[in-house]
Write a protein that holds these residues in place. Structure first.
Motif, PDB file in Angstrom:
ATOM      1  N   GLY A   7      26.204  49.946  29.666  1.00  0.00           N
ATOM      2  CA  GLY A   7      26.435  49.307  30.955  1.00  0.00           C
ATOM      3  C   GLY A   7      25.898  47.903  31.095  1.00  0.00           C
ATOM      4  O   GLY A   7      26.381  47.140  31.939  1.00  0.00           O
ATOM      5  N   ARG A   8      24.932  47.525  30.279  1.00  0.00           N
ATOM      6  CA  ARG A   8      24.358  46.186  30.453  1.00  0.00           C
ATOM      7  C   ARG A   8      25.351  45.081  30.111  1.00  0.00           C
ATOM      8  O   ARG A   8      25.186  43.939  30.521  1.00  0.00           O
ATOM      9  N   ARG A   9      26.433  45.428  29.411  1.00  0.00           N
ATOM     10  CA  ARG A   9      27.436  44.403  29.093  1.00  0.00           C
ATOM     11  C   ARG A   9      28.042  43.846  30.378  1.00  0.00           C
ATOM     12  O   ARG A   9      28.360  42.655  30.446  1.00  0.00           O
ATOM     13  N   PHE A  10      28.172  44.687  31.414  1.00  0.00           N
ATOM     14  CA  PHE A  10      28.736  44.200  32.675  1.00  0.00           C
ATOM     15  C   PHE A  10      27.815  43.179  33.326  1.00  0.00           C
ATOM     16  O   PHE A  10      28.281  42.199  33.915  1.00  0.00           O
ATOM     17  N   ASN A  11      26.510  43.382  33.218  1.00  0.00           N
ATOM     18  CA  ASN A  11      25.569  42.385  33.731  1.00  0.00           C
ATOM     19  C   ASN A  11      25.759  41.057  33.007  1.00  0.00           C
ATOM     20  O   ASN A  11      25.689  39.994  33.612  1.00  0.00           O
ATOM     21  N   HIS A  12      25.992  41.118  31.703  1.00  0.00           N
ATOM     22  CA  HIS A  12      26.185  39.896  30.926  1.00  0.00           C
ATOM     23  C   HIS A  12      27.465  39.165  31.340  1.00  0.00           C
ATOM     24  O   HIS A  12      27.468  37.941  31.481  1.00  0.00           O
ATOM     25  N   PHE A  13      28.559  39.908  31.530  1.00  0.00           N
ATOM     26  CA  PHE A  13      29.796  39.281  31.999  1.00  0.00           C
ATOM     27  C   PHE A  13      29.550  38.566  33.326  1.00  0.00           C
ATOM     28  O   PHE A  13      29.927  37.411  33.509  1.00  0.00           O
ATOM     29  N   GLU A  56      38.341  44.878  28.144  1.00  0.00           N
ATOM     30  CA  GLU A  56      37.037  45.437  28.546  1.00  0.00           C
ATOM     31  C   GLU A  56      37.206  46.144  29.882  1.00  0.00           C
ATOM     32  O   GLU A  56      37.089  45.529  30.945  1.00  0.00           O
ATOM     33  N   ALA A  57      37.518  47.429  29.832  1.00  0.00           N
ATOM     34  CA  ALA A  57      37.827  48.201  31.040  1.00  0.00           C
ATOM     35  C   ALA A  57      36.742  48.064  32.098  1.00  0.00           C
ATOM     36  O   ALA A  57      35.565  48.288  31.823  1.00  0.00           O
ATOM     37  N   GLY A  58      37.157  47.677  33.286  1.00  0.00           N
ATOM     38  CA  GLY A  58      36.241  47.572  34.421  1.00  0.00           C
ATOM     39  C   GLY A  58      35.628  46.205  34.636  1.00  0.00           C
ATOM     40  O   GLY A  58      35.043  45.945  35.688  1.00  0.00           O
ATOM     41  N   ALA A  59      35.749  45.302  33.685  1.00  0.00           N
ATOM     42  CA  ALA A  59      35.092  43.995  33.811  1.00  0.00           C
ATOM     43  C   ALA A  59      35.803  43.072  34.799  1.00  0.00           C
ATOM     44  O   ALA A  59      35.158  42.342  35.551  1.00  0.00           O
ATOM     45  N   ALA A  60      37.133  43.096  34.816  1.00  0.00           N
ATOM     46  CA  ALA A  60      37.876  42.161  35.662  1.00  0.00           C
ATOM     47  C   ALA A  60      37.625  42.392  37.145  1.00  0.00           C
ATOM     48  O   ALA A  60      37.461  41.438  37.906  1.00  0.00           O
ATOM     49  N   SER A  61      37.581  43.647  37.562  1.00  0.00           N
ATOM     50  CA  SER A  61      37.341  43.921  38.979  1.00  0.00           C
ATOM     51  C   SER A  61      35.964  43.426  39.399  1.00  0.00           C
ATOM     52  O   SER A  61      35.777  42.957  40.519  1.00  0.00           O
ATOM     53  N   ARG A  62      35.008  43.487  38.493  1.00  0.00           N
ATOM     54  CA  ARG A  62      33.672  42.977  38.799  1.00  0.00           C
ATOM     55  C   ARG A  62      33.689  41.456  38.918  1.00  0.00           C
ATOM     56  O   ARG A  62      33.034  40.868  39.786  1.00  0.00           O
ATOM     57  N   LEU A  63      34.440  40.776  38.047  1.00  0.00           N
ATOM     58  CA  LEU A  63      34.557  39.322  38.146  1.00  0.00           C
ATOM     59  C   LEU A  63      35.268  38.924  39.437  1.00  0.00           C
ATOM     60  O   LEU A  63      34.864  37.976  40.109  1.00  0.00           O
ATOM     61  N   ALA A  64      36.318  39.665  39.807  1.00  0.00           N
ATOM     62  CA  ALA A  64      37.035  39.384  41.050  1.00  0.00           C
ATOM     63  C   ALA A  64      36.123  39.567  42.259  1.00  0.00           C
ATOM     64  O   ALA A  64      36.145  38.762  43.198  1.00  0.00           O
ATOM     65  N   GLU A  65      35.303  40.603  42.221  1.00  0.00           N
ATOM     66  CA  GLU A  65      34.358  40.847  43.315  1.00  0.00           C
ATOM     67  C   GLU A  65      33.323  39.720  43.400  1.00  0.00           C
ATOM     68  O   GLU A  65      32.942  39.289  44.490  1.00  0.00           O
ATOM     69  N   LEU A  66      32.897  39.209  42.244  1.00  0.00           N
ATOM     70  CA  LEU A  66      31.968  38.082  42.220  1.00  0.00           C
ATOM     71  C   LEU A  66      32.594  36.864  42.898  1.00  0.00           C
ATOM     72  O   LEU A  66      31.943  36.200  43.721  1.00  0.00           O
ATOM     73  N   LEU A  67      33.847  36.544  42.587  1.00  0.00           N
ATOM     74  CA  LEU A  67      34.521  35.403  43.214  1.00  0.00           C
ATOM     75  C   LEU A  67      34.611  35.594  44.725  1.00  0.00           C
ATOM     76  O   LEU A  67      34.384  34.658  45.489  1.00  0.00           O
ATOM     77  N   GLU A  68      34.947  36.806  45.142  1.00  0.00           N
ATOM     78  CA  GLU A  68      35.073  37.111  46.567  1.00  0.00           C
ATOM     79  C   GLU A  68      33.720  36.969  47.274  1.00  0.00           C
ATOM     80  O   GLU A  68      33.618  36.320  48.315  1.00  0.00           O
ATOM     81  N   THR A  69      32.697  37.567  46.706  1.00  0.00           N
ATOM     82  CA  THR A  69      31.359  37.529  47.309  1.00  0.00           C
ATOM     83  C   THR A  69      30.828  36.108  47.404  1.00  0.00           C
ATOM     84  O   THR A  69      30.210  35.732  48.401  1.00  0.00           O
TER      85      THR A  69
END
Length: 126
Positions: free
Chosen positions: A107-113, A73-86
């Motif tokens: 785009g709403r799939r990223f909100n779900h992840f 899922e292109a782009g999802a991992a960086s968002r998860l990593a940012e969540l852990l950092e934040t």
């Protein structure tokens, strides 16, 4: 090095099912071992994608080690990593599986992840 795998509640949207999976870890090697265990779980085995991220803070040195992969899922991992950092979450691996039997979600799939991951992190005290 890795603890037990915790599984979050399922989130359903238009035929897609998202579910977060989390494991406490003490090292980058433990993160990869935990990820292997996550992938063997029946709730994950048939997922279309499983993006993941981990963040480890080494006790003695305070050095932060990070890793992530989109898992299909292109782009999802960086968002998860940012969540852990934040969140300041330390010594944890989080993965979110997505089973798909429906239309594209845009785009709403990223909100779900992120929402699935955030909910499970909070439930587990991270």
């Amino acid at each position: 090095d890795a603890g037990s795998i915790e599984h979050g509640s399922e989130l359903h949207d238009s035929g897609s099912t998202f579910q977060a999976h989390l494991c406490g870890i003490a090292s980058a090697d433990a993160a990869l071992a935990a990820l292997s265990a996550v992938h063997r779980d029946s709730r994950v085995r048939h997922a279309a994608c499983v993006p993941w991220a981990y963040r480890v803070v080494e006790g003695g040195s305070g050095v932060v080690k990070r890793g992530c992969d989109d898992g299909g899922e292109a782009g999802a991992a960086s968002r998860l990593a940012e969540l852990l950092e934040t969140a300041g979450a330390a010594n944890v691996l989080v993965a979110v599986s997505r089973r798909v039997d429906g239309p594209m979600l845009g785009g709403r799939r990223f909100n779900h992840f992120l929402n699935c991951a955030r909910e499970l992190l909070e439930q587990c005290g991270y």
